[in-house]
Design an enzyme around this catalytic site. Structure first.
Site, PDB file in Angstrom:
ATOM      1  N   SER A 134      -8.759 -29.995 -48.742  1.00 19.93           N
ATOM      2  CA  SER A 134      -7.367 -30.747 -48.524  1.00 19.93           C
ATOM      3  C   SER A 134      -6.863 -31.419 -49.692  1.00 19.93           C
ATOM      4  CB  SER A 134      -7.715 -31.598 -47.234  1.00 19.93           C
ATOM      5  OG  SER A 134      -6.496 -32.353 -46.989  1.00 19.93           O
ATOM      6  N   TYR A 191     -12.711 -39.019 -43.709  1.00 12.81           N
ATOM      7  CA  TYR A 191     -12.216 -37.673 -44.231  1.00 12.81           C
ATOM      8  C   TYR A 191     -11.776 -37.304 -45.579  1.00 12.81           C
ATOM      9  CZ  TYR A 191      -9.415 -33.416 -43.677  1.00 12.81           C
ATOM     10  OH  TYR A 191      -8.895 -32.043 -43.913  1.00 12.81           O
TER      11      TYR A 191
END
Length: 250
Positions: A142, A155
């Site tokens: 990401s 995350y």
């Protein structure tokens, strides 16, 4: 263009919805035999099974909790029994939550790491006996790991960890002809995006689309296109890299 993928064997984790589903279906349409897995039952499981049946090929949708070592071993054992080898592994399964860092419990920290990092590690390690010359391992990362996002420290830490894992494995297994790469995603239109109220969806598309060079959000099919390339011989000299599939986001 024919990427000559017909008959190849692939494992895609977390493939019943979102980006993973797009990857599974694109590979199946290209003639790849695909195993994918899910953690929790949902309507997406049955609908994917029906789509794969209509597409044709030797496909399997299996349940596995990737945070549990014995379940990962069982999953790869079934893949080995069915296919005998793997040409492509895509680590797509992931977990996310939004919690202020000061309130982040060790249990939630551990849950996100167990799925996003330990799960990917276990899948790769158990897949090694099935991988060989020309095999490609792709992990879904990401752009958040570069930008940093409030409330997602746990995350973003996992997505950064995938990059380090990828670099080391590319060097360790390069002599065996096994390639490792990370696809670094921007904001992708998945079912969660389309389930938003129209005003919220419009605001998100405008806000994040404006941050990209292309002026829009991405789609699962566009992520799948990058996976198809990394599964093909066109990318045979590409390894140890982070490849942005983010529309040129900044």
């Amino acid at each position: 263009m024919d990427l000559e993928l017909r008959g190849k064997k692939a494992l895609i984790t977390g493939g019943t919805r979102g980006v993973g589903r797009g990857i599974v279906l694109a590979l199946a349409r290209a003639g790849v035999d695909v195993v994918t897995c899910y953690q929790n039952d949902s309507e997406h499981v049955g609908s994917l099974e029906r789509e794969l049946k209509e597409t044709g090929g030797d496909h399997h949708v299996l349940r596995a909790d990737l945070s549990q070592p014995e379940e990962v071993a069982g999953l790869l054992g079934k893949v080995g029994e069915r296919y005998g080898r793997l040409d492509l592994v895509v680590n797509n399964a992931g977990a996310i939550s939004h919690i202020p860092y000061a309130e982040l419990s060790v249990e939630e920290w551990g849950r996100i790491l167990a799925t996003n990092v330990t799960g990917a590690h276990l899948v790769i390690q158990n897949a090694l006996p099935l991988l060989g010359e020309g095999s490609s391992v792709v992990s879904i990362g990401s752009r958040a790991s570069d930008a940093g996002v409030p409330l997602r420290a746990h995350y973003t830490a996992t997505k950064s960890a995938l990059v380090g894992l990828n670099r080391s494995l590319a060097k360790e297994f390069g002599p065996q002809g096994i390639r490792f790469n990370v696809l670094v995603l921007g904001v992708i239109e998945t079912e969660k995006f389309h389930a938003m109220p129209e005003d919220q969806k419009k605001l998100m598309a405008e806000r994040y689309g404006a941050k990209t060079a292309l002026g829009r959000l991405g789609t699962p099919d566009e992520v799948a296109g990058a996976v198809l390339w990394l599964a093909s011989d066109l990318s045979r000299y590409v390894t140890g890299n982070q490849i942005g599939v983010d529309g040129g986001i900044s």
